[in-house]
Write a protein that holds these residues in place. Sequence first.
Motif, short mmCIF file in Angstrom:
data_model
loop_
_atom_site.label_atom_id
_atom_site.label_comp_id
_atom_site.label_asym_id
_atom_site.label_seq_id
_atom_site.Cartn_x
_atom_site.Cartn_y
_atom_site.Cartn_z
N VAL A 23 -35.36 -33.02 20.21
CA VAL A 23 -36.61 -33.70 20.28
C VAL A 23 -36.75 -33.74 21.70
N TYR A 24 -35.97 -33.78 22.78
CA TYR A 24 -36.36 -34.11 24.27
C TYR A 24 -36.80 -32.98 24.76
N LEU B 50 -42.87 -30.59 26.28
CA LEU B 50 -43.65 -30.61 26.53
C LEU B 50 -44.84 -30.93 26.10
N SER B 51 -44.63 -32.59 25.02
CA SER B 51 -45.61 -32.98 24.88
C SER B 51 -47.11 -33.78 26.02
N LEU B 52 -45.38 -34.44 26.72
CA LEU B 52 -46.15 -34.64 28.32
C LEU B 52 -46.27 -33.72 29.19
N MET B 53 -45.89 -32.62 29.38
CA MET B 53 -46.63 -31.39 29.94
C MET B 53 -48.17 -31.42 29.80
N ILE B 54 -48.55 -30.86 28.43
CA ILE B 54 -49.36 -31.42 27.11
C ILE B 54 -50.45 -32.17 27.76
N ILE B 55 -49.96 -33.40 28.03
CA ILE B 55 -51.28 -34.45 28.32
C ILE B 55 -51.33 -34.21 29.52
N SER B 56 -50.45 -33.96 30.58
CA SER B 56 -50.45 -33.62 31.86
C SER B 56 -50.90 -32.60 32.00
N VAL B 57 -51.85 -31.62 31.25
CA VAL B 57 -53.11 -30.26 31.65
C VAL B 57 -54.05 -31.02 31.13
N ILE B 58 -54.26 -31.78 30.82
CA ILE B 58 -55.07 -32.72 30.23
C ILE B 58 -55.48 -32.95 30.93
N SER C 294 -42.58 -31.87 36.12
CA SER C 294 -41.54 -31.48 35.34
C SER C 294 -40.35 -31.86 35.61
N ILE C 295 -40.35 -32.51 37.31
CA ILE C 295 -39.12 -32.55 37.49
C ILE C 295 -39.12 -34.73 37.22
N ILE C 296 -39.91 -35.03 37.34
CA ILE C 296 -40.17 -36.45 36.82
C ILE C 296 -39.85 -36.51 35.33
N ILE C 297 -40.39 -36.35 34.68
CA ILE C 297 -40.17 -36.06 32.64
C ILE C 297 -38.49 -35.88 33.07
N ALA C 298 -38.15 -34.62 33.93
CA ALA C 298 -36.68 -34.10 32.98
C ALA C 298 -35.81 -35.27 33.57
#
Length: 72
Positions: free
Chosen positions: A15-16, A21-29, A63-67
């Motif tokens: 789940v995490y 990965l969803s947050l990274m895709i959103i950040s790419v956009i 990624s550091i912020i999300i982690a």
Amino acid sequence: MNTGLHPAYILSSIVYTIIGLSLMIISVILVNSAFSLNLKKELLEEHNMATGIVVAGIFIAISIIIASAISG
């Protein structure tokens, strides 16, 4: 002490991972629209290494912020 893999631990890891990965895709956009450039064109067609380095730095920072947010 049980050192085996518990199904709840595996499920929470999955789940995490999906959330991260969803947050990274959103950040790419968001990065693509914030800098109003086409990352695919800049990186793949024009081979702009400076753009690649900047984007990689942004992704590492995000990624550091999300982690940190996920781990508490």
